[in-house]
Design a protein around this motif. Sequence first.
Motif, PDB file in Angstrom:
ATOM      1  N   GLN A  25      48.851 -20.544 -33.528  1.00  0.00           N
ATOM      2  CA  GLN A  25      48.195 -20.281 -32.248  1.00  0.00           C
ATOM      3  C   GLN A  25      47.250 -19.114 -32.494  1.00  0.00           C
ATOM      4  O   GLN A  25      47.676 -17.993 -32.639  1.00  0.00           O
ATOM      5  CB  GLN A  25      49.208 -19.920 -31.163  1.00  0.00           C
ATOM      6  CG  GLN A  25      50.106 -21.059 -30.772  1.00  0.00           C
ATOM      7  CD  GLN A  25      51.067 -20.623 -29.674  1.00  0.00           C
ATOM      8  OE1 GLN A  25      51.143 -19.460 -29.326  1.00  0.00           O
ATOM      9  NE2 GLN A  25      51.791 -21.588 -29.147  1.00  0.00           N
ATOM     10  N   GLU A  26      45.975 -19.401 -32.574  1.00  0.00           N
ATOM     11  CA  GLU A  26      45.001 -18.364 -32.878  1.00  0.00           C
ATOM     12  C   GLU A  26      44.655 -17.574 -31.621  1.00  0.00           C
ATOM     13  O   GLU A  26      44.661 -18.103 -30.522  1.00  0.00           O
ATOM     14  CB  GLU A  26      43.743 -18.989 -33.467  1.00  0.00           C
ATOM     15  CG  GLU A  26      43.967 -19.578 -34.836  1.00  0.00           C
ATOM     16  CD  GLU A  26      42.675 -20.018 -35.475  1.00  0.00           C
ATOM     17  OE1 GLU A  26      41.606 -19.503 -35.086  1.00  0.00           O
ATOM     18  OE2 GLU A  26      42.749 -20.863 -36.364  1.00  0.00           O
ATOM     19  N   ILE A  27      44.288 -16.307 -31.863  1.00  0.00           N
ATOM     20  CA  ILE A  27      43.853 -15.443 -30.767  1.00  0.00           C
ATOM     21  C   ILE A  27      42.396 -15.773 -30.484  1.00  0.00           C
ATOM     22  O   ILE A  27      41.587 -15.894 -31.401  1.00  0.00           O
ATOM     23  CB  ILE A  27      44.012 -13.958 -31.158  1.00  0.00           C
ATOM     24  CG1 ILE A  27      45.482 -13.640 -31.429  1.00  0.00           C
ATOM     25  CG2 ILE A  27      43.455 -13.048 -30.077  1.00  0.00           C
ATOM     26  CD1 ILE A  27      45.728 -12.245 -31.943  1.00  0.00           C
ATOM     27  N   PRO A  28      42.055 -15.918 -29.205  1.00  0.00           N
ATOM     28  CA  PRO A  28      40.660 -16.239 -28.864  1.00  0.00           C
ATOM     29  C   PRO A  28      39.699 -15.185 -29.434  1.00  0.00           C
ATOM     30  O   PRO A  28      40.013 -13.994 -29.502  1.00  0.00           O
ATOM     31  CB  PRO A  28      40.641 -16.217 -27.335  1.00  0.00           C
ATOM     32  CG  PRO A  28      42.056 -16.377 -26.934  1.00  0.00           C
ATOM     33  CD  PRO A  28      42.896 -15.828 -28.033  1.00  0.00           C
ATOM     34  N   GLU A  29      38.513 -15.637 -29.819  1.00  0.00           N
ATOM     35  CA  GLU A  29      37.529 -14.767 -30.464  1.00  0.00           C
ATOM     36  C   GLU A  29      37.097 -13.613 -29.559  1.00  0.00           C
ATOM     37  O   GLU A  29      36.915 -12.485 -30.025  1.00  0.00           O
ATOM     38  CB  GLU A  29      36.309 -15.582 -30.886  1.00  0.00           C
ATOM     39  CG  GLU A  29      35.354 -14.789 -31.751  1.00  0.00           C
ATOM     40  CD  GLU A  29      34.246 -15.641 -32.313  1.00  0.00           C
ATOM     41  OE1 GLU A  29      33.150 -15.096 -32.471  1.00  0.00           O
ATOM     42  OE2 GLU A  29      34.475 -16.831 -32.574  1.00  0.00           O
ATOM     43  N   ASN A  30      36.932 -13.844 -28.252  1.00  0.00           N
ATOM     44  CA  ASN A  30      36.517 -12.768 -27.352  1.00  0.00           C
ATOM     45  C   ASN A  30      37.574 -11.660 -27.284  1.00  0.00           C
ATOM     46  O   ASN A  30      37.250 -10.481 -27.183  1.00  0.00           O
ATOM     47  CB  ASN A  30      36.167 -13.296 -25.966  1.00  0.00           C
ATOM     48  CG  ASN A  30      37.342 -13.953 -25.268  1.00  0.00           C
ATOM     49  OD1 ASN A  30      38.353 -14.262 -25.893  1.00  0.00           O
ATOM     50  ND2 ASN A  30      37.199 -14.184 -23.978  1.00  0.00           N
ATOM     51  N   LEU A  31      38.853 -12.032 -27.378  1.00  0.00           N
ATOM     52  CA  LEU A  31      39.925 -11.037 -27.379  1.00  0.00           C
ATOM     53  C   LEU A  31      39.904 -10.243 -28.684  1.00  0.00           C
ATOM     54  O   LEU A  31      40.071  -9.021 -28.685  1.00  0.00           O
ATOM     55  CB  LEU A  31      41.281 -11.727 -27.176  1.00  0.00           C
ATOM     56  CG  LEU A  31      42.484 -10.837 -26.934  1.00  0.00           C
ATOM     57  CD1 LEU A  31      42.245  -9.929 -25.734  1.00  0.00           C
ATOM     58  CD2 LEU A  31      43.729 -11.668 -26.707  1.00  0.00           C
ATOM     59  N   MET A  45      37.181  -7.709 -28.466  1.00  0.00           N
ATOM     60  CA  MET A  45      37.560  -6.572 -27.617  1.00  0.00           C
ATOM     61  C   MET A  45      38.425  -5.583 -28.409  1.00  0.00           C
ATOM     62  O   MET A  45      38.216  -4.369 -28.350  1.00  0.00           O
ATOM     63  CB  MET A  45      38.311  -7.044 -26.369  1.00  0.00           C
ATOM     64  CG  MET A  45      37.420  -7.725 -25.345  1.00  0.00           C
ATOM     65  SD  MET A  45      38.312  -8.448 -23.956  1.00  0.00           S
ATOM     66  CE  MET A  45      39.325  -7.118 -23.391  1.00  0.00           C
ATOM     67  N   PHE A  46      39.404  -6.112 -29.170  1.00  0.00           N
ATOM     68  CA  PHE A  46      40.253  -5.235 -29.981  1.00  0.00           C
ATOM     69  C   PHE A  46      39.429  -4.501 -31.037  1.00  0.00           C
ATOM     70  O   PHE A  46      39.629  -3.320 -31.286  1.00  0.00           O
ATOM     71  CB  PHE A  46      41.371  -6.026 -30.663  1.00  0.00           C
ATOM     72  CG  PHE A  46      42.487  -6.430 -29.734  1.00  0.00           C
ATOM     73  CD1 PHE A  46      43.082  -5.515 -28.889  1.00  0.00           C
ATOM     74  CD2 PHE A  46      42.954  -7.736 -29.716  1.00  0.00           C
ATOM     75  CE1 PHE A  46      44.096  -5.872 -28.036  1.00  0.00           C
ATOM     76  CE2 PHE A  46      43.972  -8.109 -28.865  1.00  0.00           C
ATOM     77  CZ  PHE A  46      44.551  -7.175 -28.020  1.00  0.00           C
ATOM     78  N   LYS A  47      38.484  -5.195 -31.634  1.00  0.00           N
ATOM     79  CA  LYS A  47      37.634  -4.598 -32.653  1.00  0.00           C
ATOM     80  C   LYS A  47      36.793  -3.463 -32.066  1.00  0.00           C
ATOM     81  O   LYS A  47      36.688  -2.386 -32.644  1.00  0.00           O
ATOM     82  CB  LYS A  47      36.726  -5.667 -33.270  1.00  0.00           C
ATOM     83  CG  LYS A  47      35.876  -5.140 -34.395  1.00  0.00           C
ATOM     84  CD  LYS A  47      35.011  -6.245 -34.984  1.00  0.00           C
ATOM     85  CE  LYS A  47      34.114  -5.684 -36.064  1.00  0.00           C
ATOM     86  NZ  LYS A  47      33.228  -6.714 -36.616  1.00  0.00           N
ATOM     87  N   SER A  48      36.205  -3.677 -30.887  1.00  0.00           N
ATOM     88  CA  SER A  48      35.382  -2.617 -30.274  1.00  0.00           C
ATOM     89  C   SER A  48      36.243  -1.428 -29.853  1.00  0.00           C
ATOM     90  O   SER A  48      35.812  -0.278 -29.953  1.00  0.00           O
ATOM     91  CB  SER A  48      34.593  -3.168 -29.092  1.00  0.00           C
ATOM     92  OG  SER A  48      35.446  -3.532 -28.040  1.00  0.00           O
ATOM     93  N   MET A  49      37.483  -1.684 -29.394  1.00  0.00           N
ATOM     94  CA  MET A  49      38.379  -0.578 -29.042  1.00  0.00           C
ATOM     95  C   MET A  49      38.694   0.251 -30.283  1.00  0.00           C
ATOM     96  O   MET A  49      38.673   1.479 -30.252  1.00  0.00           O
ATOM     97  CB  MET A  49      39.673  -1.108 -28.421  1.00  0.00           C
ATOM     98  CG  MET A  49      39.513  -1.603 -27.005  1.00  0.00           C
ATOM     99  SD  MET A  49      40.989  -2.395 -26.322  1.00  0.00           S
ATOM    100  CE  MET A  49      42.278  -1.263 -26.694  1.00  0.00           C
ATOM    101  N   LYS A  50      38.979  -0.438 -31.394  1.00  0.00           N
ATOM    102  CA  LYS A  50      39.292   0.249 -32.644  1.00  0.00           C
ATOM    103  C   LYS A  50      38.114   1.102 -33.090  1.00  0.00           C
ATOM    104  O   LYS A  50      38.272   2.267 -33.445  1.00  0.00           O
ATOM    105  CB  LYS A  50      39.650  -0.774 -33.714  1.00  0.00           C
ATOM    106  CG  LYS A  50      39.886  -0.191 -35.088  1.00  0.00           C
ATOM    107  CD  LYS A  50      40.124  -1.295 -36.081  1.00  0.00           C
ATOM    108  CE  LYS A  50      40.027  -0.776 -37.488  1.00  0.00           C
ATOM    109  NZ  LYS A  50      40.088  -1.844 -38.480  1.00  0.00           N
ATOM    110  N   GLU A  51      36.912   0.543 -33.056  1.00  0.00           N
ATOM    111  CA  GLU A  51      35.721   1.280 -33.488  1.00  0.00           C
ATOM    112  C   GLU A  51      35.451   2.481 -32.595  1.00  0.00           C
ATOM    113  O   GLU A  51      35.077   3.547 -33.072  1.00  0.00           O
ATOM    114  CB  GLU A  51      34.510   0.352 -33.523  1.00  0.00           C
ATOM    115  CG  GLU A  51      34.558  -0.640 -34.655  1.00  0.00           C
ATOM    116  CD  GLU A  51      33.430  -1.666 -34.603  1.00  0.00           C
ATOM    117  OE1 GLU A  51      32.612  -1.609 -33.643  1.00  0.00           O
ATOM    118  OE2 GLU A  51      33.372  -2.512 -35.501  1.00  0.00           O
TER     119      GLU A  51
END
Length: 176
Positions: free
Chosen positions: A152-158, A161-167
């Motif tokens: 079950q893959e995580i949707p790309e938009n989610l 969002m995680f990537k931008s929060m990390k950055e």
Amino acid sequence: MNRVEIVSCKEMIDLTWAGIEKATLEENNKFYKAWKYIITKINGCGQNLYDHSRIIDLKNGILLIETDHPGWTQLMQMYSKFILRGLKMNMPEIKVDSLAFRVKGSKAELSSDYDSLLKSDMEKEKEKILRQEKVLKKYDKKDDKDKAENSQEIPENLLNMFKSMKESMLTKNVNN
């Protein structure tokens, strides 16, 4: 016999003031005049606030003010927005972003290492996040078999969002 040289008062004064630039002295005088003007404009207690406080230091946009009683400090804090606005209007060339206070007799002072401390804290946080990522990657490798079964893959938009929060956590602006 030791010979003692007598120095005139004029020579002592000249030596004392020799290392001070005239432009710096004039700018400081202008700042202190603006300070007095702003503080004494506070309705009801301005002159008393001026009489019971003094400027100690200005570093990194923080103005350190000393009062001779905690009550005067509290009043200064109440009018801090007025004071900051007045300084920005009267002395726009001098950056004052916030006020700090101390009561006379305390040894509180402004640190000149503020920026370097902030940078080192950010570096520690960055290292901590990178270590946590390594641990998570180890668990990911262990769970690869389970993932293949339950794909079950995580949707790309989610993921974005995680990537931008990390950055944003890793690239906080030090000057703010």
